[in-house]
Design an enzyme around this catalytic site. Structure first.
Site, short mmCIF file in Angstrom:
data_model
loop_
_atom_site.label_atom_id
_atom_site.label_comp_id
_atom_site.label_asym_id
_atom_site.label_seq_id
_atom_site.Cartn_x
_atom_site.Cartn_y
_atom_site.Cartn_z
N LYS A 71 0.80 -1.23 0.00
CA LYS A 71 0.00 0.00 0.00
C LYS A 71 0.83 1.28 0.00
O LYS A 71 0.41 2.28 -0.56
CB LYS A 71 -0.95 0.02 1.20
CG LYS A 71 -2.16 -0.88 1.07
CD LYS A 71 -3.08 -0.66 2.26
CE LYS A 71 -4.32 -1.51 2.18
NZ LYS A 71 -5.28 -1.18 3.24
N ASP A 108 -9.96 3.65 2.38
CA ASP A 108 -10.09 3.05 3.71
C ASP A 108 -10.74 3.99 4.72
O ASP A 108 -11.54 3.55 5.55
CB ASP A 108 -8.73 2.60 4.25
CG ASP A 108 -8.23 1.34 3.56
OD1 ASP A 108 -9.05 0.55 3.10
OD2 ASP A 108 -6.99 1.16 3.50
N GLY A 135 -3.12 2.12 18.54
CA GLY A 135 -2.36 1.61 17.40
C GLY A 135 -1.96 2.72 16.45
O GLY A 135 -2.69 3.71 16.31
#
Ligand code: ATR
Length: 287
Positions: A71, A108, A135
């Site tokens: 990506k 996304d 995260g």
């Protein structure tokens, strides 16, 4: 579906790609809408990525999805990276334009936001609310870009490796702050939305060690992990009465834009699609 010489071609490039649910997802829509098209899994090693991307227009692909581990790197091989993808620092969708040039997009963050909107009442809004995100990988960047676009008033990012959280906070600007992973239990008191973007809680990974005591009962909890669909985090949040949204919808909604641009039809995320993809996920887990 019978293919013809005119079939529209798209697919997903990853390494490995065998576990991708995208062929099943796009295949469902192609069949449902009776489109003369195909969506194929393409396993491409990192050293071949540039050649393969350059060949897409020559083979008359309409475009591709890009998944792990390509990506970020794929941004070097397209002609234009749109502002959202540039901001996130990753491309998950490539469009082959009419002139053969390649546009890189990232859907996304759209997928993340749409999944929440689709699961909450229309009156619910992100605006002015505060998020705690766990995260600091690629998924976190997409989630953060989406939340900033929705005008959240603040985002607190916690990551085991604090440096990565600090870099992201600096990149995305003043609505963001990075904090220590050890503070994750107590900082939940500040969250209107809690998002897990770590791999913790995924099948085969360790559990996310998080006490929810400080979390307000009205705060939304969502996880980008979707195997299992009901992660231990979502399960615990649901048991104490918090609204929860699982992560599968993010995968479904991120796919909408690519499908529309490649095949010329805006598809719909329906319960039938969700069930079909879930069956694929169950089979995959049993393999
Ligand atoms: P993606 O790009 O899909 O988001 P990633 O870049 O591998 O995936 O990120 C995984 C996230 O899970 C990271 O934030 C990682 O924390 P580090 O940056 O410290 O590696 C987090 N993670 C993985 N294992 C973890 C663990 N045992 N405890 C806490 N966080 C963990």
């Amino acid at each position: 579906m019978m293919l013809t010489g005119k079939s529209l071609i798209a697919g997903v490039i990853g390494c490995p790609v065998t576990h991708s649910l995208s062929p099943r997802l796009h295949g469902f829509w192609l069949q449902y809408y009776g489109i003369d098209g195909i969506y194929i899994p393409l396993e491409v090693a990192p050293e071949h990525l540039g050649h393969i991307i350059a060949a897409l227009p020559k083979m008359h692909f309409r475009g591709v999805n890009i998944t792990v581990p390509h990506k970020e790197n794929v941004m070097h091989y397209v002609d234009y990276v749109d502002p959202v993808a540039r901001h996130i620092g990753a491309v998950n969708t490539i469009i082959v334009e009419k002139d053969g040039s390649l546009t890189g997009k990232n859907t996304d963050s759209y997928g993340f936001i749409q999944n929440i909107k689709a699961n909450l009442p229309p009156s619910w809004s992100f605006e002015g609310k505060k998020a705690v995100i766990l995260g600091a990988g690629g998924a976190a960047r997409a989630v953060i870009a989406g939340l900033i676009e929705e005008k959240m008033s603040g985002i607190i990012l916690l990551n085991r490796t604090k440096d990565k959280a600090e870099q992201i906070a600096e990149h995305f600007g003043h609505t963001m702050q990075a904090d220590d992973w050890d503070k994750r239990h107590d900082i939940l008191a500040e969250a209107d939305i809690l998002v897990n973007t770590t791999v913790l809680g995924m099948e085969g990974q360790s559990m996310l060690d998080l006490r929810l005591d400080a979390l307000k009962p009205t705060s939304l909890v969502t996880d980008i992990v979707y195997k299992p669909l009901m992660t231990p985090l979502l399960d615990a949040a649901k048991k104490r009465g918090n609204p929860v949204v699982d992560g599968l919808g993010m995968l479904l909604f991120q796919a909408e834009k690519g499908f529309e641009l490649w095949y010329g039809k805006k598809p719909e995320v329906t319960e039938a699609l969700r069930q079909f993809v879930l069956e694929g996920l169950d089979k995959r887990i049993k393999e």
